[in-house]
Motif scaffolding. Structure first.
Motif, PDB file in Angstrom:
ATOM      1  N   PRO A 142       0.835  -1.284   0.080  1.00 25.34           N
ATOM      2  CA  PRO A 142      -0.083   0.039   0.059  1.00 25.34           C
ATOM      3  C   PRO A 142       0.872   1.238   0.093  1.00 25.34           C
ATOM      4  O   PRO A 142       0.577   2.344  -0.656  1.00 25.34           O
TER       5      PRO A 142
ATOM      6  N   SER B 147      -0.333   5.456   3.229  1.00 22.62           N
ATOM      7  CA  SER B 147      -0.965   4.342   2.662  1.00 22.62           C
ATOM      8  C   SER B 147      -2.447   4.420   2.195  1.00 22.62           C
ATOM      9  O   SER B 147      -3.016   3.711   1.635  1.00 22.62           O
ATOM     10  N   SER B 148      -3.070   5.529   2.376  1.00 24.33           N
ATOM     11  CA  SER B 148      -4.223   6.022   1.899  1.00 24.33           C
ATOM     12  C   SER B 148      -3.991   7.592   1.084  1.00 24.33           C
ATOM     13  O   SER B 148      -3.248   8.258   1.767  1.00 24.33           O
TER      14      SER B 148
ATOM     15  N   HIS C 284      -9.475   0.405  -2.786  1.00 25.97           N
ATOM     16  CA  HIS C 284      -8.650   0.083  -1.503  1.00 25.97           C
ATOM     17  C   HIS C 284      -7.052  -0.001  -2.033  1.00 25.97           C
ATOM     18  O   HIS C 284      -7.092  -0.642  -2.937  1.00 25.97           O
ATOM     19  N   THR C 285      -6.019   0.210  -1.317  1.00 28.04           N
ATOM     20  CA  THR C 285      -4.722  -0.006  -1.609  1.00 28.04           C
ATOM     21  C   THR C 285      -4.247  -1.146  -1.272  1.00 28.04           C
ATOM     22  O   THR C 285      -3.006  -1.750  -1.344  1.00 28.04           O
ATOM     23  N   ASP C 286      -4.978  -2.088  -0.075  1.00 24.35           N
ATOM     24  CA  ASP C 286      -4.411  -2.924   0.599  1.00 24.35           C
ATOM     25  C   ASP C 286      -4.845  -4.442  -0.144  1.00 24.35           C
ATOM     26  O   ASP C 286      -5.716  -4.270  -0.950  1.00 24.35           O
TER      27      ASP C 286
ATOM     28  N   ASN D  88      -8.646   3.946   0.170  1.00 29.12           N
ATOM     29  CA  ASN D  88      -8.302   3.842   1.641  1.00 29.12           C
ATOM     30  C   ASN D  88      -7.505   2.515   1.957  1.00 29.12           C
ATOM     31  O   ASN D  88      -7.259   1.499   0.954  1.00 29.12           O
ATOM     32  N   ASP D  89      -6.814   2.223   3.031  1.00 31.52           N
ATOM     33  CA  ASP D  89      -6.024   1.285   3.230  1.00 31.52           C
ATOM     34  C   ASP D  89      -6.986   0.535   4.486  1.00 31.52           C
ATOM     35  O   ASP D  89      -7.934   0.969   4.613  1.00 31.52           O
ATOM     36  N   HIS D  90      -6.388  -0.883   4.523  1.00 31.53           N
ATOM     37  CA  HIS D  90      -6.876  -1.764   5.498  1.00 31.53           C
ATOM     38  C   HIS D  90      -8.474  -2.213   5.290  1.00 31.53           C
ATOM     39  O   HIS D  90      -9.277  -2.624   6.164  1.00 31.53           O
TER      40      HIS D  90
ATOM     41  N   SER E 114      -6.341   5.161   8.461  1.00 32.23           N
ATOM     42  CA  SER E 114      -6.375   5.317   7.343  1.00 32.23           C
ATOM     43  C   SER E 114      -7.395   4.371   6.528  1.00 32.23           C
ATOM     44  O   SER E 114      -7.400   4.285   5.096  1.00 32.23           O
TER      45      SER E 114
END
Length: 436
Positions: A25, A65-66, A89-91, A270-272, A281
């Protein structure tokens, strides 16, 4: 044989580059930064005062990460026209290195790992793996700083147990995450201690030109070094790690770059999400609400703005697997390269309503892109997205859509090229709608 399809340049080549450059991320956000800046987007920091101008292009990051990027309308007001928002989302599910990971077994140096998210674990075996992430370190002056790190080269692996030692492997092999997933890095002589992982990170930082005196902490993930590729006899598929959901991040970014300022347009990454979104985040945190408050400080004006807005949660959808068709609802089985998917769930695991679904169908029709629907089997559980979380926090009209995908949450996933480009076309149209 049907002639090979030409790449949608620069869209497809840019997508492959983005996927390759984003093993975590942190790298995904760094890559987005690098794509936004040349297009006139200016980074604003949460700790600073903001002075947003009509027609301005901005982005803000949290935790590295966001990222949220947006275009202010050149004319008119956000109160009247609202925002056209796309969220992703990035993760992605992966294996993360533990804080004290060093292990020495059978003359081998290993690292203990923790499973992040709902990873499909079997495909992680027998892969050429590398390490990447974020490292906190002390510089030459003794100040705390951080940097991204990427070993790039394949430095780790998780070998499978030979079938000769597990005759039931093809029928009944289970994976114990604690026992079976520690990765192998190298041999260790009998009288030597396993290398300190932080020392390896420091060495890698120095090779990258970072003046690190001591590594204090880290967030490091493993990833497959096999690069993204266009595959298939007619080059109709995209095979890569982290398609869920970097594919949507890239599509959303390219759509945002087409925003002409007729209305407010925004990309939220968004992350997570893969672990529930509950973080500073994540979508359940206050990042988006904070940005919207600073864009429109007056509570009544902000409520009016959101009433004129729409949020599209873009996250991959399950395509019908030809070898497992019984796992799908026969009337709601998306196919690859047949168009983006509207995701529906009566229990609000997806945020789509008939009103928002109808709007998306009209937008897709306007750009001649076919649309499909996904509903999970009534006797199976349903995953969720940032859509319901965001809808509940903001009270904004929301729908869930995505590109149909095989092998979701595997170390390598498969999607259709035409679906990715088709979704880009629809979201580009959406980003420029003056009125919903």
């Amino acid at each position: 044989m049907t002639p090979h399809l030409l790449l949608n340049q620069p869209f497809d080549s840019g997508l492959l580059d983005y996927l390759a450059q984003s093993p975590t991320p942190f790298h995904a956000v760094s890559s987005l930064r690098a794509l936004l800046a040349p297009q006139g987007f200016r980074e604003v920091h949460e700790r600073d005062a903001w002075s947003l101008q009509p027609g301005g292009r901005y982005f803000a990051c949290r935790n590295d990460s966001s990222l949220i990027a947006w275009v202010m309308p050149a004319q008119g007001t956000l109160v009247d026209k609202g925002l056209r928002m796309v969220g992703a989302h990035t993760d992605s599910p992966c294996l993360k290195v533990k804080p004290q990971p060093e292990m020495q077994e059978a003359g081998l140096y290993q690292l203990g790992v923790e499973v992040y998210g709902g990873a499909l674990l079997n495909p992680w075996f027998d892969r050429d793996l590398s390490l990447a992430g974020r490292v906190q370190y002390l510089d030459a002056s003794g100040a705390l700083d951080n940097a991204l790190i990427d070993f790039v080269a394949p430095v780790a692996m998780i070998p499978s147990l030979a079938i000769h030692l597990d005759k039931e492997a093809n029928q009944n092999r289970s994976i114990n995450a604690q026992q079976h997933l520690p990765v192998i890095l190298s041999h260790v002589a009998e009288d030597d201690e396993a290398p300190c992982f932080r020392a390896l990170l420091k060495e890698q930082l120095l090779e990258q030109g970072v003046d690190a005196q001591e590594v204090i902490d880290y967030e490091i993930s493993l990833y497959d070094t096999l690069p993204p590729a266009v595959v298939g006899l007619k080059q109709e598929f995209i095979a890569a790690a982290r398609l869920d959901n970097l594919l949507s991040c890239y599509i959303g970014l390219q759509a945002l770059l087409q925003a002409e300022g007729h209305c407010g347009a925004m990309l939220v990454c968004n992350d997570h999400e893969e672990v529930g979104s509950v973080s500073t985040s994540g979508a359940a945190g206050g990042f988006l609400s904070s940005v919207l408050t600073r864009i429109m400080p007056d509570p009544e004006a902000r409520s009016r703005m959101l009433a004129s807005s729409c949020f599209i949660s873009a996250d991959n959808a399950h395509a019908v697997h030809p070898n497992y068709q019984d796992k799908h609802d026969a009337n709601h089985g998306p196919a690859l390269n047949q168009g983006p998917v509207i995701k529906v769930n009566s229990n609000q695991r997806y945020a789509t309503s008939s009103a928002t679904s109808a709007m998306f169908r009209q937008w897709a029709k306007a750009v001649d892109v076919p649309v499909q629907s996904f509903v999970v089997r009534s006797d199976m559980g349903c995953g969720s997205t940032i859509g319901p979380v965001t809808a509940a926090k903001l009270g904004v009209a929301t729908l869930d859509i995505g590109v149909p995908t095989y092998a979701m949450h595997s170390i390598r996933e498969l999607a259709g090229r035409q679906d990715a480009y088709g979704l880009y076309q629809v979201l580009s149209y959406f980003m420029n709608l003056e009125r919903l």
